[in-house]
Design a protein around this motif. Structure first.
Motif: not given
Length: 199
Positions: A67-72, A90-93, A189-193
């Motif tokens: 499973e992978g997820k990217y967000y900027l 930026a977020f990558l899981m 606050t900044y990554y919880g959504e």
């Protein structure tokens, strides 16, 4: 004639001021293509640049994830301050089966040292600031959380996470005063959504 030119100039100025270019990317596949072709990520502030965000340029494709997820998210910095809503993130899981996870995590540890030997915890998630990023920009990285990238791992669910952050808003001063004690609040606050760090 002069009045007409003046009106046109005013209209052009209003149009340019009203046209902001925010960046929001949500495709992991597009991010992989971007770093393979350009060797950079999408961020203008390099918070997803592979050299200071990931263990290696090809890390994402080197280990098969389940499973992978990217967000900027980046807001246009020419926006008036009152219109800015959030800092750049930026977020990558990447989630793996257990065997692959152990191999991938080892590569992370070998290539991304811990900044100032400081670890942060939320539930089963362990976080640390990426020293490679901090060393690349030492003149501006004197106080967290102004500008950084971070690694996170969770052995319980075989997950690796990479975070990037740039604060052009000057977020709540409590995070600058005591980042360690307010870390969980900062992440929520900044990554919880984007991701639930309590699961």
């Amino acid at each position: 004639m002069k009045k007409l030119v003046l009106v046109i100039l005013v209209l052009i100025c209003v149009c340019f001021v009203g046209c902001y270019y925010d960046v929001e990317k949500t495709s992991l596949d597009e991010y992989i293509i971007e770093i393979n072709e350009q060797e950079f990520g999408f961020s203008e502030f390099e918070i997803d640049r592979p050299q200071e965000f990931l263990p290696t340029k090809t890390f994402i494709t080197d280990f098969e994830y389940t499973e992978g997820k990217y967000y900027l998210h980046e807001e246009d910095t020419i926006k008036p301050k009152k219109e800015r809503k959030a800092p750049h993130t930026a977020f990558l899981m990447l989630k793996y089966n257990n065997d692959v996870y152990e191999e991938a995590k080892q590569v992370v540890f070998e290539n991304i040292p811990v900044y100032r030997q400081q670890l942060y915890y939320i539930e089963n998630y362990c976080f640390y600031v990426n020293v490679n990023f901090m060393d690349e920009f030492p003149e501006v990285n004197k106080d967290l959380p102004k500008w950084f990238t971070m690694v996170c791992y969770n052995d319980a669910n075989s997950t690796l996470i990479f975070l990037g952050f740039y604060d052009f808003l000057r977020i709540d001063e409590k995070y600058y005063t005591d980042f360690y004690s307010n870390f969980e609040s900062f992440i929520i606050t900044y990554y919880g959504e984007i991701y639930d760090f309590t699961k």
